[in-house]
Design an enzyme around this catalytic site. Sequence first.
Site, PDB file in Angstrom:
ATOM      1  N   ARG A  15     -44.143  76.014  62.464  1.00  0.00           N
ATOM      2  CA  ARG A  15     -43.258  76.381  63.580  1.00  0.00           C
ATOM      3  C   ARG A  15     -42.819  77.844  63.460  1.00  0.00           C
ATOM      4  O   ARG A  15     -43.294  78.695  64.201  1.00  0.00           O
ATOM      5  CB  ARG A  15     -42.046  75.422  63.603  1.00  0.00           C
ATOM      6  CG  ARG A  15     -41.207  75.498  64.868  1.00  0.00           C
ATOM      7  CD  ARG A  15     -40.194  76.606  64.898  1.00  0.00           C
ATOM      8  NE  ARG A  15     -39.300  76.601  63.744  1.00  0.00           N
ATOM      9  CZ  ARG A  15     -38.478  77.604  63.456  1.00  0.00           C
ATOM     10  NH1 ARG A  15     -38.457  78.694  64.215  1.00  0.00           N
ATOM     11  NH2 ARG A  15     -37.691  77.572  62.391  1.00  0.00           N
ATOM     12  N   ASP A  16     -41.986  78.149  62.482  1.00  0.00           N
ATOM     13  CA  ASP A  16     -41.485  79.518  62.343  1.00  0.00           C
ATOM     14  C   ASP A  16     -42.637  80.463  62.038  1.00  0.00           C
ATOM     15  O   ASP A  16     -42.682  81.595  62.524  1.00  0.00           O
ATOM     16  CB  ASP A  16     -40.449  79.557  61.204  1.00  0.00           C
ATOM     17  CG  ASP A  16     -39.553  80.769  61.248  1.00  0.00           C
ATOM     18  OD1 ASP A  16     -40.035  81.846  61.616  1.00  0.00           O
ATOM     19  OD2 ASP A  16     -38.370  80.654  60.897  1.00  0.00           O
ATOM     20  N   HIS A 207     -32.212  79.282  54.788  1.00  0.00           N
ATOM     21  CA  HIS A 207     -33.418  79.648  55.546  1.00  0.00           C
ATOM     22  C   HIS A 207     -33.513  81.167  55.452  1.00  0.00           C
ATOM     23  O   HIS A 207     -32.787  81.885  56.150  1.00  0.00           O
ATOM     24  CB  HIS A 207     -33.248  79.161  56.986  1.00  0.00           C
ATOM     25  CG  HIS A 207     -34.369  79.489  57.910  1.00  0.00           C
ATOM     26  ND1 HIS A 207     -35.271  78.545  58.348  1.00  0.00           N
ATOM     27  CD2 HIS A 207     -34.732  80.653  58.512  1.00  0.00           C
ATOM     28  CE1 HIS A 207     -36.137  79.100  59.174  1.00  0.00           C
ATOM     29  NE2 HIS A 207     -35.833  80.383  59.297  1.00  0.00           N
ATOM     30  N   CYS A 240     -39.034  85.547  64.294  1.00  0.00           N
ATOM     31  CA  CYS A 240     -38.511  84.989  65.529  1.00  0.00           C
ATOM     32  C   CYS A 240     -38.790  85.982  66.648  1.00  0.00           C
ATOM     33  O   CYS A 240     -38.447  87.160  66.541  1.00  0.00           O
ATOM     34  CB  CYS A 240     -37.002  84.731  65.404  1.00  0.00           C
ATOM     35  SG  CYS A 240     -36.283  84.179  66.955  1.00  0.00           S
TER      36      CYS A 240
HETATM   37  P1  HMG Z   1     -33.032  78.626  80.131  1.00  0.00           P
HETATM   38  O1  HMG Z   1     -33.759  79.667  80.903  1.00  0.00           O
HETATM   39  O2  HMG Z   1     -31.550  78.683  80.047  1.00  0.00           O
HETATM   40  O3  HMG Z   1     -33.438  77.187  80.593  1.00  0.00           O
HETATM   41  O4  HMG Z   1     -33.665  78.633  78.683  1.00  0.00           O
HETATM   42  P2  HMG Z   1     -33.472  76.581  82.015  1.00  0.00           P
HETATM   43  O5  HMG Z   1     -32.933  75.200  81.893  1.00  0.00           O
HETATM   44  O6  HMG Z   1     -32.863  77.513  83.007  1.00  0.00           O
HETATM   45  O7  HMG Z   1     -35.048  76.495  82.313  1.00  0.00           O
HETATM   46  C1  HMG Z   1     -35.848  77.638  82.420  1.00  0.00           C
HETATM   47  C2  HMG Z   1     -37.308  77.200  82.385  1.00  0.00           C
HETATM   48  O8  HMG Z   1     -37.586  76.646  81.096  1.00  0.00           O
HETATM   49  C3  HMG Z   1     -37.635  76.110  83.375  1.00  0.00           C
HETATM   50  O9  HMG Z   1     -39.009  76.258  83.738  1.00  0.00           O
HETATM   51  C4  HMG Z   1     -37.510  74.846  82.568  1.00  0.00           C
HETATM   52  O10 HMG Z   1     -38.272  73.802  83.060  1.00  0.00           O
HETATM   53  C5  HMG Z   1     -38.049  75.300  81.237  1.00  0.00           C
HETATM   54  P3  HMG Z   1     -39.482  77.037  85.052  1.00  0.00           P
HETATM   55  O11 HMG Z   1     -38.712  76.406  86.159  1.00  0.00           O
HETATM   56  O12 HMG Z   1     -39.102  78.491  84.847  1.00  0.00           O
HETATM   57  O13 HMG Z   1     -40.943  76.799  85.083  1.00  0.00           O
HETATM   58  N1  HMG Z   1     -37.514  74.550  80.085  1.00  0.00           N
HETATM   59  C6  HMG Z   1     -38.277  73.930  79.177  1.00  0.00           C
HETATM   60  N2  HMG Z   1     -39.602  73.774  79.067  1.00  0.00           N
HETATM   61  C7  HMG Z   1     -40.053  73.070  78.024  1.00  0.00           C
HETATM   62  N3  HMG Z   1     -39.249  72.541  77.080  1.00  0.00           N
HETATM   63  C8  HMG Z   1     -37.927  72.675  77.150  1.00  0.00           C
HETATM   64  C9  HMG Z   1     -37.393  73.392  78.246  1.00  0.00           C
HETATM   65  N4  HMG Z   1     -36.138  73.696  78.611  1.00  0.00           N
HETATM   66  C10 HMG Z   1     -36.225  74.409  79.740  1.00  0.00           C
HETATM   67  N5  HMG Z   1     -37.149  72.165  76.195  1.00  0.00           N
HETATM   68  C11 HMG Z   1     -34.145  77.635  76.551  1.00  0.00           C
HETATM   69  C12 HMG Z   1     -33.096  77.940  77.605  1.00  0.00           C
HETATM   70  C13 HMG Z   1     -33.414  77.370  75.264  1.00  0.00           C
HETATM   71  C14 HMG Z   1     -34.930  76.438  77.009  1.00  0.00           C
HETATM   72  C15 HMG Z   1     -35.111  78.837  76.398  1.00  0.00           C
HETATM   73  O14 HMG Z   1     -34.360  80.015  76.217  1.00  0.00           O
HETATM   74  C16 HMG Z   1     -36.059  78.674  75.229  1.00  0.00           C
HETATM   75  O15 HMG Z   1     -36.938  77.833  75.240  1.00  0.00           O
HETATM   76  N6  HMG Z   1     -35.918  79.499  74.199  1.00  0.00           N
HETATM   77  C17 HMG Z   1     -36.811  79.467  73.052  1.00  0.00           C
HETATM   78  C18 HMG Z   1     -36.054  79.823  71.847  1.00  0.00           C
HETATM   79  C19 HMG Z   1     -36.944  79.750  70.629  1.00  0.00           C
HETATM   80  O16 HMG Z   1     -37.847  78.945  70.526  1.00  0.00           O
HETATM   81  N7  HMG Z   1     -36.664  80.648  69.654  1.00  0.00           N
HETATM   82  C20 HMG Z   1     -37.384  80.641  68.404  1.00  0.00           C
HETATM   83  C21 HMG Z   1     -36.937  79.539  67.518  1.00  0.00           C
HETATM   84  S1  HMG Z   1     -35.339  79.779  66.767  1.00  0.00           S
HETATM   85  C22 HMG Z   1     -35.696  80.664  65.317  1.00  0.00           C
HETATM   86  O17 HMG Z   1     -36.817  81.085  65.119  1.00  0.00           O
HETATM   87  C23 HMG Z   1     -34.617  80.804  64.292  1.00  0.00           C
HETATM   88  C24 HMG Z   1     -34.778  79.831  63.113  1.00  0.00           C
HETATM   89  O18 HMG Z   1     -36.032  80.000  62.493  1.00  0.00           O
HETATM   90  C25 HMG Z   1     -33.659  80.042  62.084  1.00  0.00           C
HETATM   91  C26 HMG Z   1     -33.522  81.516  61.641  1.00  0.00           C
HETATM   92  O19 HMG Z   1     -34.509  82.143  61.275  1.00  0.00           O
HETATM   93  O20 HMG Z   1     -32.371  81.970  61.656  1.00  0.00           O
HETATM   94  C27 HMG Z   1     -34.668  78.372  63.578  1.00  0.00           C
HETATM   95 MG    MG Z   2     -36.536  81.520  61.066  1.00  0.00          MG
END
Ligand code: HMG
Ligand code: MG
Length: 306
Positions: A15-16, A207, A240
């Site tokens: 994933r990450d 993490h 990320c």
């Molecule tokens: P949003 O724009 O507020 O969501 O995004 P929305 O409800 O307005 O929907 C926007 C669009 O997203 C719509 O599609 C929804 O259907 C779709 P459109 O109408 O434009 O075609 N949608 C989804 N599609 C699939 N699965 C879903 C989903 N939800 C909405 N679950 C949201 C909010 C959080 C969904 C968006 O910003 C997002 O997906 N962000 C991704 C964030 C991400 O993956 N970041 C990387 C992981 S975190 C990380 O790496 C840190 C970590 O490793 C720890 C660390 O290192 O500190 C964990």
């Molecule tokens: Mg991370």
Amino acid sequence: MSLPGEVRIVEVGPRDGLQNEATLVPTATKVALVERLAGAGLRTVEATSFVNPKAVPQMADATEVLSTIERRDGVTYPVLTPNMRGYDAAVAAGATSVSVFTAASESFAQRNIKASIAESIQRFAPIVEQAERDGVHVRGYVSTAWGCPFEGPIAPSAVHHVVDQLADLGIVDISIGDTIGVAVPGEMAAVMQPLLDHDADLELALHLHDTRGTALANAWAGLELGITAFDASVGGLGGCPFAPGATGNLATEDLVWMLHRHGIETGVDLDQLVEVARWITGELDQHVRGHVAGARIWPWAADARA
Ligand code: HMG
Ligand code: MG
């Protein structure tokens, strides 16, 4: 100094590790990666994330990955779910463990999940309730705990406040993230010690991204504080997409090497893990970012006790 006899490693490579890759990785390679990691003895392998595919195109095949992997007894395959929609899709694909994710800084939360920290907690509440009904485990991530790419240093109290809110929802498995790899060992205690002192029920994990080469040293500092769970990524992959400049995670094989040399068990076969690290970085046309997988000669048997 007393060290634990055993450490739990949450492998986050599929994933990450992959989410930041610009070139789309074939689904079959992702599935093979998850299976090979479990085959090397990792008991928790974060498989994918159910997020907006426009935000993270690399994870668009989440359903296919999760429903295709051949699962092993005793291994869990958590997935990231930012909202109820992601939760439903994850459970439909067979998830038994999901991870919600927020941050200690408002700017990063906005860019990553398009929500304030308070809004993110509100989104998580129905997920936790539904997960309880479904018998699904919930983990919580708190990103930018030592520093934010937009706000700079983060006060430990900001992290504690978010952890309190996750704990109030009933989440005890909480991973504290150095998302952009700015922390140094002497800074582990200010964030982690109050959490350890405050709530003995919390299962805290670290993490640690290795952007500036301090992840393994930070893990050691965490061990000394009594942390027994660490996230890590095979081959040191990771980053990320919403944290500019964030590079790979602590390499799982480097962590395992250090732990095993201190007689701390992980359940991982280091030789097999090194093979996986070399294989996946070859698939991605990269060099392994960690150290151990690049070491060509073992001075003694890999798993030998110091
Ligand atoms: P949003 O724009 O507020 O969501 O995004 P929305 O409800 O307005 O929907 C926007 C669009 O997203 C719509 O599609 C929804 O259907 C779709 P459109 O109408 O434009 O075609 N949608 C989804 N599609 C699939 N699965 C879903 C989903 N939800 C909405 N679950 C949201 C909010 C959080 C969904 C968006 O910003 C997002 O997906 N962000 C991704 C964030 C991400 O993956 N970041 C990387 C992981 S975190 C990380 O790496 C840190 C970590 O490793 C720890 C660390 O290192 O500190 C964990
Ligand atoms: Mg991370």
